[in-house]
Write a protein that holds these residues in place. Structure first.
Motif, PDB file in Angstrom:
ATOM      1  N   UNK A 157      16.443   4.314  -2.738  1.00  0.00           N
ATOM      2  CA  UNK A 157      17.450   4.651  -2.745  1.00  0.00           C
ATOM      3  C   UNK A 157      16.619   5.662  -0.466  1.00  0.00           C
ATOM      4  N   UNK A 158      17.250   5.160   0.019  1.00  0.00           N
ATOM      5  CA  UNK A 158      16.727   4.917   1.900  1.00  0.00           C
ATOM      6  C   UNK A 158      17.984   5.713   2.565  1.00  0.00           C
ATOM      7  N   UNK A 159      17.705   6.340   3.352  1.00  0.00           N
ATOM      8  CA  UNK A 159      18.630   6.943   4.634  1.00  0.00           C
ATOM      9  C   UNK A 159      17.921   7.331   6.072  1.00  0.00           C
ATOM     10  N   UNK A 160      18.755   5.944   7.145  1.00  0.00           N
ATOM     11  CA  UNK A 160      18.632   6.912   8.151  1.00  0.00           C
ATOM     12  C   UNK A 160      18.617   8.558   8.807  1.00  0.00           C
ATOM     13  N   UNK A 161      17.990   8.751   9.503  1.00  0.00           N
ATOM     14  CA  UNK A 161      17.416  10.150   9.639  1.00  0.00           C
ATOM     15  C   UNK A 161      18.116   9.877  11.557  1.00  0.00           C
TER      16      UNK A 161
ATOM     17  N   UNK B 235      12.740   9.574  11.584  1.00  0.00           N
ATOM     18  CA  UNK B 235      14.100   8.677  11.719  1.00  0.00           C
ATOM     19  C   UNK B 235      14.325   7.614  11.196  1.00  0.00           C
ATOM     20  N   UNK B 236      13.852   7.866   9.830  1.00  0.00           N
ATOM     21  CA  UNK B 236      14.243   6.944   8.838  1.00  0.00           C
ATOM     22  C   UNK B 236      13.261   7.231   7.331  1.00  0.00           C
ATOM     23  N   UNK B 237      13.862   6.919   6.136  1.00  0.00           N
ATOM     24  CA  UNK B 237      13.581   7.586   4.935  1.00  0.00           C
ATOM     25  C   UNK B 237      13.568   6.875   3.724  1.00  0.00           C
TER      26      UNK B 237
ATOM     27  N   UNK C  41       5.691   9.151 -17.220  1.00  0.00           N
ATOM     28  CA  UNK C  41       5.749   7.809 -17.646  1.00  0.00           C
ATOM     29  C   UNK C  41       5.472   6.766 -15.752  1.00  0.00           C
ATOM     30  N   UNK C  42       5.601   7.007 -14.641  1.00  0.00           N
ATOM     31  CA  UNK C  42       6.069   7.416 -13.454  1.00  0.00           C
ATOM     32  C   UNK C  42       5.958   7.951 -12.308  1.00  0.00           C
ATOM     33  N   UNK C  43       6.098   7.856 -10.947  1.00  0.00           N
ATOM     34  CA  UNK C  43       5.469   7.937 -10.375  1.00  0.00           C
ATOM     35  C   UNK C  43       6.573   8.335  -8.648  1.00  0.00           C
ATOM     36  N   UNK C  44       6.978   8.902  -8.374  1.00  0.00           N
ATOM     37  CA  UNK C  44       8.058   8.744  -7.785  1.00  0.00           C
ATOM     38  C   UNK C  44       7.345   8.781  -6.044  1.00  0.00           C
ATOM     39  N   UNK C  45       8.170   7.878  -5.113  1.00  0.00           N
ATOM     40  CA  UNK C  45       7.240   7.608  -3.858  1.00  0.00           C
ATOM     41  C   UNK C  45       7.995   7.899  -2.640  1.00  0.00           C
ATOM     42  N   UNK C  46       7.550   8.692  -1.457  1.00  0.00           N
ATOM     43  CA  UNK C  46       8.964   8.460  -0.451  1.00  0.00           C
ATOM     44  C   UNK C  46       7.695   8.234   0.981  1.00  0.00           C
ATOM     45  N   UNK C  47       8.916   7.161   2.279  1.00  0.00           N
ATOM     46  CA  UNK C  47       8.203   6.935   2.871  1.00  0.00           C
ATOM     47  C   UNK C  47       8.801   7.555   4.225  1.00  0.00           C
ATOM     48  N   UNK C  48       7.513   7.902   5.382  1.00  0.00           N
ATOM     49  CA  UNK C  48       9.227   8.660   6.230  1.00  0.00           C
ATOM     50  C   UNK C  48       8.494   7.713   7.660  1.00  0.00           C
ATOM     51  N   UNK C  49       9.360   7.477   8.204  1.00  0.00           N
ATOM     52  CA  UNK C  49       8.721   7.212   9.946  1.00  0.00           C
ATOM     53  C   UNK C  49       9.572   7.719  10.901  1.00  0.00           C
ATOM     54  N   UNK C  50       9.412   7.990  12.177  1.00  0.00           N
ATOM     55  CA  UNK C  50       9.557   8.824  13.152  1.00  0.00           C
ATOM     56  C   UNK C  50       9.639   7.069  14.254  1.00  0.00           C
ATOM     57  N   UNK C  51       9.409   5.749  14.268  1.00  0.00           N
ATOM     58  CA  UNK C  51       9.553   5.100  15.226  1.00  0.00           C
ATOM     59  C   UNK C  51      11.050   5.062  15.321  1.00  0.00           C
TER      60      UNK C  51
END
Length: 428
Positions: free
Chosen positions: A122-126, A147-149, A168-178
């Motif tokens: 799932x992606x969301x622009x912020x 700015x992006x997630x 039995x798994x992982x959840x990972x989120x990534x975010x940037x301020x660029x």
């Protein structure tokens, strides 16, 4: 490069370019580093912290990363690791009750959405005209300048499986301020690493679960020895240790007269009082024998000066247990519940610490004359009406005042034992 806004569903495409980006070779070095992490014995905190730093070093503009996984632990249900650029890793542990009673806040989170809808991405622009702030957390991230997630779910059983919730798994989120958010190449790089990160995390999680389970059922000392290879019947060593043995008073009568659930609750409270005091003072709880606690405080032979401080800790654990019992019994008396009473024996000597049983079913415990003497000594606490008894061998180097109660025969022990009782400020 023009950016596309992938809104992922299970098995859906993020719309990133099919060809590898300019940083592909560098991302390959991060992937190889993750393989090395999988082959080593590394804490999951170090693995995730290193992954975030490596991604930054090859040009992926991470400002925040978060990893959530379920563990198998008597107190902790799940763990969240949060990385922030310039700050490093922070850890939050969530209890079983917190997870079982899902909070309204979590139900409004992107993680809950991706799990309940069985999504893998799932992606969301912020920021900007394409911003989609459809979760409260995203509004907070936008206010902080992100700015992006991107959120990814990786199941250890099958892709896009929500069974990660059962460990039995992982959840990972990534975010940037660029400004402008992630590029397609950034997202392609993150997705390329996703399964490798999951493999490295799985190794760390399973290793920690193994340690959690062994420590929960064997105690730290025994579990360490088992993990070091002492797995066969007869494996073990002779240790010098303080031996603690405690037993609850009137347990048979209480078990017969109380509803089973009330008696079980009382028994667990007694264990929290006694075994809890042992653990807080550095003792190693070996086993619960019905309503008895068998524990040791190992005394290193190579450090003779540690003998008295360790005995002091064992004695302090015994007096701590009495203080805890007094406080608990005030409340129990007000509620019309029976008081929790027990006796504690303290002895010191050599014990055989190792595996006993049959080849297919073993117990890691202590045996030997010193252990038997501690058990028999505890029985004298009823006869002499003292909550704590110690042998002269135990008390010999301590500054604590002891009352000499004379020599007593211990059942099954050849020689009489010199028995002492600590002089307590508030005798029970």
């Amino acid at each position: 490069m023009a950016q596309r806004d992938p809104m992922a569903t299970a098995g859906g495409s993020l719309g990133a370019s099919g060809s590898a980006g300019a940083g592909s070779a560098l991302i390959g070095t991060v992937a190889e580093w993750l393989v090395d992490q999988s082959l080593g014995q590394n804490a999951i905190e170090d693995t995730f912290d290193g992954t975030c730093k490596h991604l930054n070093s090859v040009g992926v503009p991470l400002a925040r990363g978060q990893l959530i996984f379920v563990t198998l632990h008597p107190q902790i249900s799940s763990v969240a690791l949060t990385w922030r650029a310039g700050e490093g890793i922070g850890r939050a542990d969530f209890s079983h009750s917190e997870v079982e009673n899902t909070s309204p806040q979590f139900k409004r989170s992107p993680f809950y959405h991706i799990l309940t809808n069985n999504l893998s991405l799932m992606r969301r622009r912020l920021a900007g005209p394409a911003a989609t702030l459809d979760f409260p957390a995203l509004e907070e991230f936008a206010a902080e300048g992100y700015t992006d997630y991107l959120v990814c779910s990786v199941g250890f059983v099958s892709p896009a499986s929500a069974r990660w919730m059962h460990g039995t798994g992982i959840l990972v989120s990534w975010a940037t301020k660029r400004p402008g958010g992630f590029t397609d190449d950034d997202i392609a790089d993150l997705l390329r690493l996703q399964r490798r990160l999951a493999v490295a995390c799985k190794v760390s999680i399973q290793e920690q679960i193994t340690r959690n389970v062994l420590q929960t059922y064997l105690g730290k000392g025994a579990s360490d020895q088992v993990l070091e290879g002492a797995i066969k019947r007869g494996d073990g060593s002779v240790e010098h240790a303080v031996i603690w043995y405690s037993d609850m008073r009137g347990s048979t009568r209480l078990a017969e007269s109380m509803p089973s659930e009330d008696y079980l609750a009382m028994l667990n409270t007694y264990f929290e009082i006694t075994a809890g005091a042992v653990q807080e003072r550095g003792g190693d709880i070996l086993t619960f024998i019905g309503d008895a606690v068998l524990a040791i405080f190992p005394v290193p032979r190579a450090v003779p000066g540690e003998a008295c401080p360790i005995r002091n800790e064992a004695l302090a654990a015994a007096t701590d247990a009495l203080e805890r019992a007094r406080a608990v019994n005030v409340d129990r008396k007000e509620k019309g519940l029976p008081e929790i009473r027990f006796g504690i024996a303290l002895h010191v000597g050599d014990v055989v610490f190792g595996n006993i049983g049959i080849p297919e079913r073993l117990s890691f415990s202590v045996i030997g004359p010193a252990t038997n003497e501690a058990v028999r000594l505890e029985a004298l606490t009823k006869v002499l009406d003292r909550p704590i008894l110690a042998t002269r061998d135990f008390a010999s180097c301590l500054s604590q005042k002891f009352e000499d109660l004379g020599s007593h025969a211990l059942r099954g022990v050849g020689q009489p034992c010199e028995v002492l009782a600590p002089v307590l400020e508030s005798a029970d």
